[in-house]
Scaffold this motif. Structure first.
Motif, PDB file in Angstrom:
ATOM      1  N   HIS A 125      30.458 -19.266   6.673  1.00 53.75           N
ATOM      2  CA  HIS A 125      30.175 -20.319   5.722  1.00 53.75           C
ATOM      3  C   HIS A 125      28.686 -20.260   5.375  1.00 53.75           C
ATOM      4  N   CYS A 160      28.901 -25.825   0.996  1.00 54.47           N
ATOM      5  CA  CYS A 160      29.120 -24.471   1.474  1.00 54.47           C
ATOM      6  C   CYS A 160      28.868 -23.536   0.307  1.00 54.47           C
ATOM      7  N   GLU A 162      29.132 -20.136   0.563  1.00 56.18           N
ATOM      8  CA  GLU A 162      29.719 -18.829   0.862  1.00 56.18           C
ATOM      9  C   GLU A 162      31.222 -19.002   0.671  1.00 56.18           C
ATOM     10  N   PHE A 163      31.799 -18.244  -0.261  1.00 55.89           N
ATOM     11  CA  PHE A 163      33.212 -18.501  -0.571  1.00 55.89           C
ATOM     12  C   PHE A 163      34.075 -18.321   0.678  1.00 55.89           C
ATOM     13  N   CYS A 164      34.838 -19.373   1.026  1.00 54.52           N
ATOM     14  CA  CYS A 164      35.582 -19.347   2.281  1.00 54.52           C
ATOM     15  C   CYS A 164      37.027 -19.765   2.100  1.00 54.52           C
ATOM     16  N   HIS A 168      37.057 -24.224  -0.348  1.00 53.71           N
ATOM     17  CA  HIS A 168      35.608 -23.961  -0.368  1.00 53.71           C
ATOM     18  C   HIS A 168      34.819 -25.027  -1.132  1.00 53.71           C
ATOM     19  N   MET A 171      34.107 -28.248   0.694  1.00 55.04           N
ATOM     20  CA  MET A 171      33.442 -28.171   1.986  1.00 55.04           C
ATOM     21  C   MET A 171      32.034 -28.756   1.867  1.00 55.04           C
TER      22      MET A 171
END
Ligand code: CUA
Length: 180
Positions: A125, A160, A162-164, A168, A171
């Motif tokens: 993340h 967040c 960072e693509f998760c 996402h 987040m």
């Protein structure tokens, strides 16, 4: 119009055009500037935090964070009852990222320094503190530790970056900074 082979078969021996040399030079000099800006910003910028990283199992980090939150919880917020945790001034702060939240909410005091611990319980993340633009990559199995001294009070958002996965964009997290 079609695509044809170059009229001169051995084109790579021809002299490079002036404009091209100029652009290659500009790009190269700029790359050097950017390269040396990395250590420069690290030493002088306020946004590039020096951090330490320690190996840790996600379940160990989760247990540590939960025990810490239990100890210093001051209230709960929202439908999910996410705890708001206010550690003693100058103490440790624990937070983790997981699919798809930052947990818990933290309340700090302006002008106090804290040891901030961050890790992920699942995969990568990105911790992005708004509107301060502080960014930290958060990885599972690594406990990142850095020092923060909030210099303004108010409510700060964490997203967040960072693509998760599917959640996402949801987040998000929060840090409150009080004037004491
Ligand atoms: Cu976590 Cu995107």
């Amino acid at each position: 119009m079609g695509i044809f082979p170059p009229p001169q078969r051995v084109w790579w021996n021809l002299p490079v055009g002036k404009t091209e040399v100029l652009w290659i030079t500009i790009a190269f000099v700029w790359a050097l500037v950017m390269f040396f800006m990395m250590p420069y910003w690290h030493l002088t910028g306020d946004q590039n935090l020096s951090n330490e990283a320690y190996k840790i199992k996600p379940e160990v980090y989760a247990a540590k964070t939960e025990a810490w939150a239990e100890k210093y919880k001051v209230r709960e917020e929202g439908d999910t009852g996410i705890p708001v945790v206010k550690p003693p001034a100058g103490g440790d702060v624990y937070m983790f990222g997981r699919l798809w939240e930052w947990w818990p909410i933290v309340e700090l005091e302006k002008g106090q320094s804290y040891r901030f611990h961050l890790s992920s319980l699942d995969w990568q993340h990105g911790f992005s503190l708004l509107p301060e633009n502080i960014n930290i990559s958060v990885h599972p199995e690594y406990e990142m530790v850095f020092t923060v001294t909030p210099n303004s009070s108010g409510e700060f958002g964490i997203i967040c970056n960072e693509f998760c996965g599917i959640g996402h964009h949801n987040m998000v997290g929060k840090i409150y900074v009080t004037d004491k």
